[in-house]
Design a protein around this motif. Structure first.
Motif, PDB file in Angstrom:
ATOM      1  N   ALA A 132       0.440  -3.274   7.254  1.00 41.13           N
ATOM      2  CA  ALA A 132       1.213  -2.744   8.458  1.00 41.13           C
ATOM      3  C   ALA A 132       1.261  -4.144   9.339  1.00 41.13           C
ATOM      4  O   ALA A 132       0.272  -4.898   9.701  1.00 41.13           O
ATOM      5  CB  ALA A 132       0.952  -1.623   9.376  1.00 41.13           C
ATOM      6  N   ASP A 133       2.182  -4.685   9.608  1.00 42.02           N
ATOM      7  CA  ASP A 133       2.485  -5.830  10.631  1.00 42.02           C
ATOM      8  C   ASP A 133       2.314  -5.271  12.063  1.00 42.02           C
ATOM      9  O   ASP A 133       3.137  -5.252  12.964  1.00 42.02           O
ATOM     10  CB  ASP A 133       3.769  -6.478  10.285  1.00 42.02           C
ATOM     11  N   PHE A 134       1.143  -5.391  12.656  1.00 38.38           N
ATOM     12  CA  PHE A 134       0.852  -4.848  13.989  1.00 38.38           C
ATOM     13  C   PHE A 134       1.312  -5.762  14.879  1.00 38.38           C
ATOM     14  O   PHE A 134       1.502  -5.162  16.232  1.00 38.38           O
ATOM     15  CB  PHE A 134      -0.752  -4.356  14.214  1.00 38.38           C
ATOM     16  N   GLU A 135       1.253  -7.154  14.660  1.00 39.85           N
ATOM     17  CA  GLU A 135       1.742  -8.194  15.618  1.00 39.85           C
ATOM     18  C   GLU A 135       3.259  -8.350  15.738  1.00 39.85           C
ATOM     19  O   GLU A 135       3.737  -8.792  16.756  1.00 39.85           O
ATOM     20  CB  GLU A 135       0.879  -9.395  15.372  1.00 39.85           C
ATOM     21  N   GLY A 136       3.787  -7.870  14.483  1.00 37.60           N
ATOM     22  CA  GLY A 136       5.290  -8.005  14.657  1.00 37.60           C
ATOM     23  C   GLY A 136       5.633  -9.422  14.253  1.00 37.60           C
ATOM     24  O   GLY A 136       6.603  -9.893  14.919  1.00 37.60           O
ATOM     25  N   ASP A 137       4.817 -10.204  13.474  1.00 38.45           N
ATOM     26  CA  ASP A 137       4.920 -11.538  13.245  1.00 38.45           C
ATOM     27  C   ASP A 137       5.650 -11.930  11.763  1.00 38.45           C
ATOM     28  O   ASP A 137       5.576 -12.950  11.145  1.00 38.45           O
ATOM     29  CB  ASP A 137       3.909 -12.646  13.517  1.00 38.45           C
ATOM     30  N   GLY A 138       5.836 -10.875  11.113  1.00 38.04           N
ATOM     31  CA  GLY A 138       6.256 -10.732   9.530  1.00 38.04           C
ATOM     32  C   GLY A 138       5.253 -10.926   8.581  1.00 38.04           C
ATOM     33  O   GLY A 138       5.559 -11.012   7.532  1.00 38.04           O
ATOM     34  N   TYR A 139       3.984 -10.896   8.983  1.00 37.93           N
ATOM     35  CA  TYR A 139       3.047 -11.029   8.103  1.00 37.93           C
ATOM     36  C   TYR A 139       2.152  -9.758   8.027  1.00 37.93           C
ATOM     37  O   TYR A 139       1.345  -9.417   9.118  1.00 37.93           O
ATOM     38  CB  TYR A 139       2.177 -12.328   8.267  1.00 37.93           C
ATOM     39  N   PRO A 140       2.162  -8.918   6.894  1.00 42.73           N
ATOM     40  CA  PRO A 140       1.576  -7.845   6.991  1.00 42.73           C
ATOM     41  C   PRO A 140      -0.032  -7.856   7.045  1.00 42.73           C
ATOM     42  O   PRO A 140      -0.757  -8.494   6.445  1.00 42.73           O
ATOM     43  CB  PRO A 140       2.011  -7.001   5.732  1.00 42.73           C
ATOM     44  N   ASP A 141      -0.627  -6.901   7.949  1.00 42.24           N
ATOM     45  CA  ASP A 141      -2.167  -6.915   7.877  1.00 42.24           C
ATOM     46  C   ASP A 141      -2.532  -5.648   7.138  1.00 42.24           C
ATOM     47  O   ASP A 141      -1.561  -4.843   6.566  1.00 42.24           O
ATOM     48  CB  ASP A 141      -2.652  -6.424   9.367  1.00 42.24           C
ATOM     49  N   LEU A 142      -4.000  -5.523   6.842  1.00 41.15           N
ATOM     50  CA  LEU A 142      -4.383  -4.618   6.090  1.00 41.15           C
ATOM     51  C   LEU A 142      -5.485  -3.810   6.767  1.00 41.15           C
ATOM     52  O   LEU A 142      -6.289  -4.391   7.551  1.00 41.15           O
ATOM     53  CB  LEU A 142      -4.899  -5.227   4.538  1.00 41.15           C
ATOM     54  N   VAL A 143      -5.202  -2.499   7.165  1.00 41.84           N
ATOM     55  CA  VAL A 143      -6.332  -1.715   7.704  1.00 41.84           C
ATOM     56  C   VAL A 143      -6.739  -0.758   6.765  1.00 41.84           C
ATOM     57  O   VAL A 143      -5.992  -0.038   5.991  1.00 41.84           O
ATOM     58  CB  VAL A 143      -5.607  -0.888   9.043  1.00 41.84           C
ATOM     59  N   MET A 144      -8.191  -0.508   6.912  1.00 41.20           N
ATOM     60  CA  MET A 144      -8.987   0.543   6.045  1.00 41.20           C
ATOM     61  C   MET A 144      -9.864   1.260   6.688  1.00 41.20           C
ATOM     62  O   MET A 144     -10.469   0.950   7.564  1.00 41.20           O
ATOM     63  CB  MET A 144      -9.707  -0.608   5.084  1.00 41.20           C
ATOM     64  N   ALA A 145      -9.761   2.651   6.313  1.00 38.88           N
ATOM     65  CA  ALA A 145     -10.751   3.646   6.997  1.00 38.88           C
ATOM     66  C   ALA A 145     -11.710   3.712   5.874  1.00 38.88           C
ATOM     67  O   ALA A 145     -12.004   3.971   4.663  1.00 38.88           O
ATOM     68  CB  ALA A 145      -9.865   4.948   6.751  1.00 38.88           C
ATOM     69  N   PRO A 146     -13.231   3.617   6.413  1.00 38.21           N
ATOM     70  CA  PRO A 146     -14.451   3.782   6.087  1.00 38.21           C
ATOM     71  C   PRO A 146     -14.829   5.317   5.851  1.00 38.21           C
ATOM     72  O   PRO A 146     -14.403   6.224   6.430  1.00 38.21           O
ATOM     73  CB  PRO A 146     -15.172   3.013   6.807  1.00 38.21           C
ATOM     74  N   LEU A 147     -15.920   5.444   5.178  1.00 34.69           N
ATOM     75  CA  LEU A 147     -16.543   6.807   5.157  1.00 34.69           C
ATOM     76  C   LEU A 147     -17.412   6.842   6.421  1.00 34.69           C
ATOM     77  O   LEU A 147     -17.204   8.030   7.011  1.00 34.69           O
ATOM     78  CB  LEU A 147     -17.705   6.781   3.931  1.00 34.69           C
TER      79      LEU A 147
END
Length: 583
Positions: A464-479
């Motif tokens: 998801a591009d949280f900053e809105g700059d056109g470069y997608p970030d990756l977010v991950m959920a841990p145990l």
């Protein structure tokens, strides 16, 4: 005076932007050049061009991700898994979506105890845990932990509802706006035993009536509150379920159990595999390499004489019957033949990919494409760590550096549940994996070089591009511990994001195919919903390399309508409205 956020046709506005502090430290930021009108081509019917986003300090190269979960505001989570007999209870997932309609991407983190934690985006990529009016303590109320999570708009107001699944249970909380959610509506419930273990869900228009139906892949069936689920017992399994949406009421009308359908399923995916406009259904089998039937791929053959969807599992005929422990799926047209391909996570330090043969069939292509994990290259992995123990969960296919070639990322974590100890000292290493897209449908693993090979046990993941700059970030959920957010600074590569505004029964446009012609290439993507433990925004991201214009774009809607435009400028979000709702 125009309302805030409105724009005259043919004119884009470059608003003035503040530089987020974490991007300033990286030397990469989005710069907006003022508030004067910037001429753009007249939007063609149904296409609304957003402002051009200009990167002031482009960052080059593929090794660009920086973990910033703490800086962005994400708090640690505590695992609440049980090794007692019952449904497996790995973390219930992660959703990155605009939950409040303000245009930026928010974050939902699943909680086994009930309603997910909501992080609201401040408009610059910072995430703040938000106290919302929400139903609490659902696990106690229904006597079972929440096992799965998704978000989808079902009432046509463009605010996603929150759906949860658990043992013999599916719930829906309506999004009331301003971070308020209704008390849960029960969509499906098994009160008495036996109960089906439901870990995930998939949304799509199964019967072609214009609204979204719900598939519930089922894993083991609990015969009693204390029934063990190991070893696999054919009597402990249940058919996958399809709930049809009839005016907002969901009825379990179809059981998917024909042919060699899997009887232990941890993910399902509505997808139009054959470009015929209807929603086929891919359901991954868990422990398909043991005694359980392999992965199923249901072809949608329309309606039966009773008016119910007719699904035929022909996976064995088309070469899609993989005998693996499938946990999640990523979608792309890797070979650009105009048909979608599917990469599935599993055990054994590898992915398994169904590549289209161009004639309606598939062949396994992960090894040929280089989508394997080299544990021996990671100095943090102990010698002798068995590759067979590596288990992938969520998988994301997206262009991280916008060079025009998609990349692949996978979250990895130890199997958890009855018969498996919680991860701890001595547990097999589970590094996350990252592959850079190369030419000719090939990938090169860059997990270690990029610093992405985190040994923490991760399960849900979304791009998801949280900053809105056109470069997608990756977010991950841990145990357990802090969620990881890999910030992706902007660069010089061109890109286009496409967001759909569909009919009221499917405002997200789930199931639509979007095809770009650019620089002599044809690039196809499909807008899909949740895939097991991860769900991204209801928009598509296209990395375009050095291109400065998209020659043409065609949106093929699930109902057969098409939207088309030509000569679109790049580095912006394009919103496409269904033809039925144009003035």
């Amino acid at each position: 005076m125009e309302a805030p956020g409105t724009r005259k046709p043919g004119v884009a506005i470059r608003p003035r932007c503040r530089v987020p502090p974490w991007l300033a430290l990286l030397g990469a930021a989005v710069a907006c050049t003022g508030e004067e009108p910037v001429p753009t081509p007249d939007p063609q019917a149904g296409f609304d061009l957003g402002p051009e986003i200009v990167c002031a300090s482009p960052r080059a190269g593929f090794d660009r991700l920086v973990e910033q979960g703490a800086e962005r505001g994400l708090a640690p989570v505590e695992g609440s898994l049980s090794n007692e007999p019952g449904c497996w209870s790995f973390p219930p997932g992660i959703v990155a979506r605009d939950m409040d309609g303000d245009g930026d991407i928010d974050l939902l983190l699943g909680r086994s105890g009930g309603f997910p934690t909501l992080y609201v985006n401040d408009g610059k990529g910072g995430l703040t845990e938000t106290v919302v009016e929400r139903p609490e303590d659902l696990a106690t109320r229904f006597g079972r932990p929440m096992l799965g999570l998704s978000a989808v708009d079902l009432d046509g107001d463009s605010l996603p509802e929150v759906a949860l699944v658990a043992e013999g249970l599916a719930l829906l909380s309506w999004n009331l706006g301003e971070h308020r959610f209704s008390e849960p509506q029960v969509l499906f419930e098994q009160v008495d035993y036996p109960r089906d273990c439901i870990h995930t869900m998939s949304w799509g228009d199964a019967d072609g009536d214009g609204d979204l139906d719900l598939a519930l892949p089922t894993a083991d069936r609990r015969q009693t509150p204390a029934s063990p689920l190991e070893p696999v017992d054919p009597d402990n399994t249940a058919p996958d379920l399809l709930l049809l949406n009839e005016g907002g009421a969901f009825t379990p009308m179809v059981q998917l159990s024909g042919g060699a359908a899997p009887t232990l399923s941890l993910f399902g995916l509505f997808t139009d595999r054959d470009n015929d406009g209807d929603a086929d259904l891919l359901i991954g089998s868990d422990r398909g390499d043991w005694s359980v039937p392999p992965t199923a791929f249901y072809r949608n053959d329309g309606l039966d004489p009773q008016g119910l969807p007719l699904y035929v599992d022909d996976a064995a005929v088309i070469g899609a019957d993989l005998g693996i422990s499938a946990m999640g799926a990523g979608i792309s047209d890797f070979n650009e033949d105009g048909l979608l391909d599917y990469c599935l996570t599993t055990t054994g330090a590898r992915l398994m990919c169904l590549a289209s043969d161009g004639a309606g069939g598939y062949f396994e292509s992960a090894v040929a494409m280089g989508l394997q994990v080299d544990l021996s290259a990671n100095p943090d992995v102990p010698a002798g760590n068995p590759p067979s123990a590596w288990t992938g969960w969520s998988v994301v296919v997206t262009d991280l550096d916008n060079d025009g070639l998609v990349d692949v990322a996978t979250a990895a974590g130890q199997i958890v549940g009855p018969g498996f100890p919680s991860p701890g000292p001595g547990a097999p290493a589970q590094p996350d994996a990252l592959w850079q897209g190369m030419a000719s449908d090939r990938f090169e693993e860059r997990s270690v070089q990029s610093g992405f090979a985190d040994l923490a046990h991760h399960y849900g993941m979304a791009a998801a591009d949280f900053e809105g700059d056109g470069y997608p970030d990756l977010v991950m959920a841990p145990l357990t511990g802090r969620p990881a957010l890999w910030s992706n600074p902007c660069g010089a590569g061109a890109w286009l994001d496409v967001e759909l505004a569909g009919p009221p029964g499917n405002t997200d446009g789930l199931g639509a195919h979007v095809t770009l012609e650019v620089g002599g290439r044809t690039i196809l993507q499909e807008l899909a919903g949740p895939r097991s433990l991860g769900q991204g925004p209801a928009r598509l991201h296209f990395g375009l390399g050095a291109a400065e214009v998209v020659d043409s774009i065609v949106v093929s809607w699930p109902d057969g309508a098409q939207s088309r435009a030509e000569d679109l400028p790049v580095r912006r979000l394009v919103s496409v409205t269904h033809p039925e709702f144009l003035d």
